[in-house]
Scaffold this active site. Structure first.
Site, PDB file in Angstrom:
ATOM      1  N   TRP A  33       1.647  -1.976  -6.376  1.00  0.00           N
ATOM      2  CA  TRP A  33       1.837  -0.739  -5.274  1.00  0.00           C
ATOM      3  C   TRP A  33       2.031  -2.324  -4.428  1.00  0.00           C
ATOM      4  O   TRP A  33       1.138  -3.239  -4.165  1.00  0.00           O
ATOM      5  CB  TRP A  33       1.113   0.097  -5.000  1.00  0.00           C
ATOM      6  CG  TRP A  33       0.997   0.396  -3.538  1.00  0.00           C
ATOM      7  CD1 TRP A  33       0.789  -0.385  -2.561  1.00  0.00           C
ATOM      8  CD2 TRP A  33       1.659   1.615  -2.947  1.00  0.00           C
ATOM      9  NE1 TRP A  33       0.905   0.979  -1.277  1.00  0.00           N
ATOM     10  CE2 TRP A  33       1.474   1.671  -1.686  1.00  0.00           C
ATOM     11  CE3 TRP A  33       2.654   2.482  -3.704  1.00  0.00           C
ATOM     12  CZ2 TRP A  33       2.247   2.337  -1.016  1.00  0.00           C
ATOM     13  CZ3 TRP A  33       2.744   3.447  -2.867  1.00  0.00           C
ATOM     14  CH2 TRP A  33       2.969   3.596  -1.882  1.00  0.00           C
ATOM     15  N   ASP A  36       2.595  -2.631   3.534  1.00  0.00           N
ATOM     16  CA  ASP A  36       3.602  -2.911   4.612  1.00  0.00           C
ATOM     17  C   ASP A  36       3.249  -4.779   4.445  1.00  0.00           C
ATOM     18  O   ASP A  36       2.582  -5.503   4.153  1.00  0.00           O
ATOM     19  CB  ASP A  36       1.965  -3.392   6.032  1.00  0.00           C
ATOM     20  CG  ASP A  36       1.578  -1.328   6.174  1.00  0.00           C
ATOM     21  OD1 ASP A  36       1.689  -0.631   5.523  1.00  0.00           O
ATOM     22  OD2 ASP A  36       0.749  -1.780   6.720  1.00  0.00           O
TER      23      ASP A  36
HETATM   24  N1  DQQ Z   1      -1.252   1.364   6.297  1.00  0.00           N
HETATM   25  C1  DQQ Z   1      -2.275  -0.584   6.039  1.00  0.00           C
HETATM   26  C2  DQQ Z   1      -2.609   0.718   7.344  1.00  0.00           C
HETATM   27  C3  DQQ Z   1      -1.162   0.410   8.219  1.00  0.00           C
HETATM   28  C4  DQQ Z   1      -0.991   1.187   7.286  1.00  0.00           C
HETATM   29  C5  DQQ Z   1      -2.886   0.792   5.207  1.00  0.00           C
HETATM   30  C6  DQQ Z   1       0.720   1.517   7.663  1.00  0.00           C
HETATM   31  O1  DQQ Z   1      -3.113  -0.693   7.853  1.00  0.00           O
HETATM   32  O2  DQQ Z   1      -1.492   1.558   9.721  1.00  0.00           O
HETATM   33  O3  DQQ Z   1      -2.312  -0.009   3.861  1.00  0.00           O
HETATM   34  O4  DQQ Z   1       1.777   1.928   6.370  1.00  0.00           O
END
Ligand code: DQQ
Length: 478
Positions: A33, A36
């Protein structure tokens, strides 16, 4: 079990070579997986991409920072995992999103720890080698233990840091208890001790949005841009452009970068060559079970160079390095498309770039890609010149029941037009389209039929002529 290194990432990539849905010229990890992009930085002649990564499976969870490097932002080399969750370190359950800045010549990650539903401390980690492979977490952590008064502690995360004069400034995404979404402004001399300066900008965005995730704040020309991701449920990416006096941002223009549940959590970086480039997480459009079965999930968009148009709207285009990936050029005639006539088949491919300009007084261009010979599976890209409307429709892309198709439609600024440029990247399940050299739509498509590979053009409601038509097979980046 701790995974320190990705064991033979190229072997993992080769093992998936037969997967017809897996993109070949967009970045994604060897397996498992990704969400971001994080910590974009150009350091020691290399572009570094860190990313939210679950090394244990193809669904979200126990998030680490994966890492890859590139000489050209296009071809990537896998690196060992950079940051991993650690008991008692504030990131016990995950190393969430953040950025990297070079502080006194030492790249420092400023990121979100995840230690419980109300515990998102802001943490730092310093790189201890020239290749940004080894990281040490700050002994002063957490550098921001909790959000300010009035902010819901469960929705506070994702620091984005920049240099202003001799200070560091940062925005952190947040939601106030009264439903206001906010980018909170902080300032520091050393990345360790931070002062809260109030919201950089905050608004009741909509009833469905409780916070802004992953804020980015950066200059473009004499303006500043605030980019935010709409939470919960991945409701799109929104921007404001305006002015900044060092304390407060005053927006002048605003709009969606993309309004879908696919393109999310972008990170933007100004590189030394002067370009401002955006990467973003492109989600899968299929079930958790289908992601598990595939063994991977999540793709980065093709790096997009950002600009403002004449009216201050944020626009993007694929970085010019895309030309390096162009392989065989398809020999193409420029057709005149008449309503009622059968579609013109241009070529057969699942890994291509296509550019064209359409002209007509009114009328619709209908472009099917990933189309099966019987037409039962097809992904439609289209435009209605008379209305200035464009779309990307994946509702008929696949006969699989594990797939969610969606029809995205948007109105181009200025409405009706007689000429429109269209730029398409199809990389197996990954589809990106730019209309009018700036407005993008991103989607995912998973046709079942192996022969669903045709590109066809037709017209409806008026004659359309096609010019500046060019198309290339694209090389894989691995
Ligand atoms: N993804 C992260 C967070 C963020 C979110 C966690 C946004 O820090 O807010 O995987 O996709």
């Amino acid at each position: 079990m701790t995974i320190d290194f990705l064991e033979d990432p190229l072997a993992s990539r080769r093992a998936m070579a037969g997967d017809r849905d897996r993109p070949q010229f967009h970045f994604l990890p060897p397996r498992n997986w990704m969400n971001d992009p994080n910590g974009l930085i150009y350091w020691n002649d290399r572009y570094h991409l860190f990313y939210q990564y679950n090394p244990y499976g193809a669904n979200w969870g126990f998030i680490h920072w994966g890492h890859a490097i590139s000489k050209d932002l296009v071809h990537w080399q896998d690196q060992p995992i950079a940051l991993r969750p650690q008991d008692g370190a504030g990131d016990d359950l995950g190393c969430f999103s953040g950025c990297i800045v070079a502080a006194g010549g030492q790249p420092t990650a400023v990121y979100t720890g995840f230690a419980g539903m109300n515990a998102f401390p802001i943490l730092i980690a310093r790189s201890v080698d020239a290749d940004l492979v080894r990281w040490e977490k700050g002994e002063q952590n957490p550098v921001i233990a909790a959000p300010p008064e009035g902010v819901d502690p469960s929705i506070f995360r994702d620091p984005y840091v920049w240099r202003r004069g001799n200070r560091w400034q940062a925005v952190i995404g947040a939601g106030f208890k009264d439903g206001t979404s906010a980018a909170l402004l902080y300032e520091s001399a050393d990345l360790i001790s931070w002062d809260y300066l109030g919201p950089l900008f905050a608004t009741q965005f909509s009833e469905d949005v409780s916070m802004w995730e992953c804020p980015n704040f950066f200059p473009m020309g004499d303006k500043y841009v605030l980019l935010v991701s709409l939470h919960p449920d991945i409701q799109g990416v929104y921007y404001y452009t305006g002015t900044y006096d060092g304390r407060r941002f005053t927006p002048e223009t605003e709009g969606y970068v993309e309004q879908n549940q696919i393109f999310y959590a972008p990170q933007v970086r100004a590189y030394p060559d002067g370009r401002t480039v955006m990467l973003a997480w492109v989600r899968e459009g299929r079930t958790d079970e289908a992601q598990d079965a595939a063994g991977w999930s999540g793709v980065q968009c093709f790096p997009r160079e950002l600009a403002l148009d004449g009216a201050g709207r944020l626009i993007s285009k694929p970085i010019v390095e895309i030309a390096q990936l162009r392989g065989k050029r398809h020999p193409l005639q420029e057709p005149l498309l008449r309503p009622g006539e059968p579609p013109v088949e241009l070529f057969i491919s699942r890994q291509f770039e296509l550019k064209l300009t359409v002209t007509g007084v009114r009328g619709k261009l209908v472009m099917d890609v990933l189309a099966s010979p019987d037409g039962r599976e097809r992904t439609q890209i289209g435009c209605d010149l008379g209305k200035g409307e464009v779309w990307l429709d994946t509702t008929r892309s696949s006969r699989s029941e594990d797939v969610f198709g969606v029809c995205q439609r948007t109105q181009l600024p200025g409405g009706k037009r007689e000429t429109l440029s269209i730029h398409v990247l199809v990389d197996h399940s990954m589809i990106e389209v730019w209309f009018d050299a700036g407005y993008s739509l991103t989607g995912r498509a998973y046709p079942v039929a192996a022969e669903a590979r045709a590109v066809r053009l037709s017209a409806a409601d008026g004659q359309i002529s096609v010019r500046d038509l060019s198309a290339w097979e694209m090389d894989a980046i691995w």
